[in-house]
Enzyme design. Structure first.
Site, mmCIF file in Angstrom:
data_model
loop_
_atom_site.group_PDB
_atom_site.id
_atom_site.type_symbol
_atom_site.label_atom_id
_atom_site.label_comp_id
_atom_site.label_asym_id
_atom_site.label_seq_id
_atom_site.Cartn_x
_atom_site.Cartn_y
_atom_site.Cartn_z
ATOM 1 N N SER A 1 33.164 29.439 40.807
ATOM 2 C CA SER A 1 33.851 28.274 40.237
ATOM 3 C C SER A 1 35.319 28.220 40.682
ATOM 4 O O SER A 1 35.875 27.122 40.829
ATOM 5 C CB SER A 1 33.733 28.244 38.709
ATOM 6 O OG SER A 1 34.549 29.207 38.105
ATOM 7 N N ASN A 2 35.948 29.358 40.877
ATOM 8 C CA ASN A 2 37.329 29.322 41.382
ATOM 9 C C ASN A 2 37.368 28.822 42.822
ATOM 10 O O ASN A 2 38.263 28.050 43.195
ATOM 11 C CB ASN A 2 37.996 30.699 41.265
ATOM 12 C CG ASN A 2 38.557 30.927 39.882
ATOM 13 O OD1 ASN A 2 39.540 30.299 39.489
ATOM 14 N ND2 ASN A 2 37.903 31.785 39.107
ATOM 15 N N HIS B 1 42.698 37.063 38.325
ATOM 16 C CA HIS B 1 42.151 38.018 37.361
ATOM 17 C C HIS B 1 42.240 37.406 35.957
ATOM 18 O O HIS B 1 43.276 36.840 35.596
ATOM 19 C CB HIS B 1 42.945 39.327 37.424
ATOM 20 C CG HIS B 1 42.394 40.363 36.506
ATOM 21 N ND1 HIS B 1 41.241 41.075 36.784
ATOM 22 C CD2 HIS B 1 42.808 40.784 35.285
ATOM 23 C CE1 HIS B 1 40.988 41.892 35.780
ATOM 24 N NE2 HIS B 1 41.917 41.743 34.867
ATOM 25 N N MET C 1 33.825 41.162 43.872
ATOM 26 C CA MET C 1 33.699 42.315 42.992
ATOM 27 C C MET C 1 33.711 43.652 43.734
ATOM 28 O O MET C 1 32.958 44.555 43.403
ATOM 29 C CB MET C 1 32.400 42.184 42.167
ATOM 30 C CG MET C 1 32.321 40.918 41.357
ATOM 31 S SD MET C 1 33.713 40.724 40.218
ATOM 32 C CE MET C 1 33.210 41.876 38.952
ATOM 33 N N ARG C 2 34.573 43.746 44.731
ATOM 34 C CA ARG C 2 34.709 45.035 45.426
ATOM 35 C C ARG C 2 36.180 45.331 45.639
ATOM 36 O O ARG C 2 36.970 44.428 45.897
ATOM 37 C CB ARG C 2 34.023 44.974 46.805
ATOM 38 C CG ARG C 2 32.548 45.185 46.777
ATOM 39 C CD ARG C 2 31.982 44.953 48.158
ATOM 40 N NE ARG C 2 32.392 45.990 49.110
ATOM 41 C CZ ARG C 2 31.730 47.126 49.302
ATOM 42 N NH1 ARG C 2 30.650 47.394 48.620
ATOM 43 N NH2 ARG C 2 32.144 47.997 50.201
ATOM 44 N N LEU C 3 36.498 46.620 45.568
ATOM 45 C CA LEU C 3 37.860 47.036 45.900
ATOM 46 C C LEU C 3 38.042 46.944 47.410
ATOM 47 O O LEU C 3 37.132 47.254 48.170
ATOM 48 C CB LEU C 3 38.052 48.499 45.495
ATOM 49 C CG LEU C 3 38.608 48.773 44.114
ATOM 50 C CD1 LEU C 3 38.688 50.277 43.897
ATOM 51 C CD2 LEU C 3 39.986 48.136 43.974
ATOM 52 N N ASN D 1 44.454 37.163 44.670
ATOM 53 C CA ASN D 1 43.316 37.350 43.771
ATOM 54 C C ASN D 1 43.609 36.657 42.449
ATOM 55 O O ASN D 1 44.775 36.468 42.087
ATOM 56 C CB ASN D 1 43.111 38.852 43.514
ATOM 57 C CG ASN D 1 41.925 39.128 42.602
ATOM 58 O OD1 ASN D 1 40.859 38.508 42.740
ATOM 59 N ND2 ASN D 1 42.087 40.040 41.648
HETATM 60 C C1 GRF Z 1 36.813 34.868 37.248
HETATM 61 O O1 GRF Z 1 36.937 35.072 35.872
HETATM 62 C C2 GRF Z 1 37.908 35.574 37.993
HETATM 63 O O2 GRF Z 1 39.112 35.633 37.303
HETATM 64 C C3 GRF Z 1 37.335 36.971 38.146
HETATM 65 O O3 GRF Z 1 35.976 36.786 38.378
HETATM 66 C C4 GRF Z 1 35.551 35.536 37.800
HETATM 67 C C5 GRF Z 1 34.945 34.740 38.907
HETATM 68 O O4 GRF Z 1 34.418 33.520 38.457
HETATM 69 N N1 GRF Z 1 38.016 37.680 39.202
HETATM 70 P P1 GRF Z 1 33.962 32.438 39.527
HETATM 71 O O5 GRF Z 1 32.946 33.129 40.440
HETATM 72 O O6 GRF Z 1 35.186 31.994 40.270
HETATM 73 O O7 GRF Z 1 33.336 31.340 38.741
#
Ligand code: GRF
Length: 202
Positions: free
Chosen positions: A13-14, A108, A89-91, A106
């Site tokens: 979604s971002n 968060h 979801m990876r460092l 990023n």
């Molecule tokens: C968001 O809450 C972002 O802050 C975090 O992971 C989530 C990703 O959501 N890092 P989306 O995949 O962008 O909907």
């Protein structure tokens, strides 16, 4: 026009909020490539539906640096200038960070430096804070730790669940990611210690 590379692992979604801002003319950039490390990331399909280049590079079984070299090569192939992590979801290893110094951002879902890492909204709720929010920051070699570009605050309500708080924060995420990118892409900022200062702000 700056070329963005988006890295994601899930919903996206971002990423979509960034794509919408570009489509609406609010962000002078183009998305050169969207890369996922997971085949089942809905964000990949959403990118394809928008006619964007969407690439799966599976991370499973690969050592971190070897994987990051693949990522850097793919981003370079698409001449990416700024990397946007959007639920990735990876460092990242130093191999990656050094390939894009101060050119990785990023988002968060907490007010960093509170609640880094996984399940930030749950951490905030469990801790009992009255306000939480979200942070857009540059990425360095530490987890959720680089210089902060933008933050937004949301209240935590008594009846909140992880889901309701996450939804309230997500709305702000979508707003500030674009704002932060606008500042970074404008080049009208400087770093003073850890502080990102917008031009004209001092
Ligand atoms: C968001 O809450 C972002 O802050 C975090 O992971 C989530 C990703 O959501 N890092 P989306 O995949 O962008 O909907």
């Amino acid at each position: 026009m700056k070329r963005l590379g988006i890295l994601l692992s899930g919903r996206g979604s971002n990423f979509e909020a960034i794509a919408e801002s570009i489509a609406a003319g609010c962000l002078d950039a183009e998305i050169a490539v969207v890369i996922s490390n997971r085949a089942d990331a809905p964000g990949l399909e959403r990118a394809r539906a928008r006619g964007l280049k969407a690439v799966l590079i599976p991370s499973k079984g690969l050592e971190r640096e070897a994987y990051d070299r693949l990522l850097v090569a793919e981003l370079a192939r698409h001449e990416v200038e700024l990397v946007c992590l959007a639920g990735y979801m990876r460092l990242l290893s130093s191999v990656f960070i050094q390939a894009f110094p101060m050119r990785i951002v990023n988002i968060h879902p907490s007010l960093l430096p509170a609640f880094p890492g996984l399940d930030a909204q749950h951490q905030a709720l469990a801790h009992g804070v009255k306000f939480s929010g979200c942070t857009v920051h540059f990425v360095d070699e530490h987890l959720d730790a680089g210089p902060i570009i933008q933050q937004a605050v949301v209240p935590v309500e008594d009846g909140d669940t992880d889901a309701s708080l996450s939804a309230r924060i997500l709305k702000e995420e979508h707003r500030i990611y674009t704002e932060a990118l606008r500042l970074v892409l404008s080049g009208q900022w400087r770093l003073a210690g850890r502080r990102v200062i917008a031009a004209g702000a001092d």
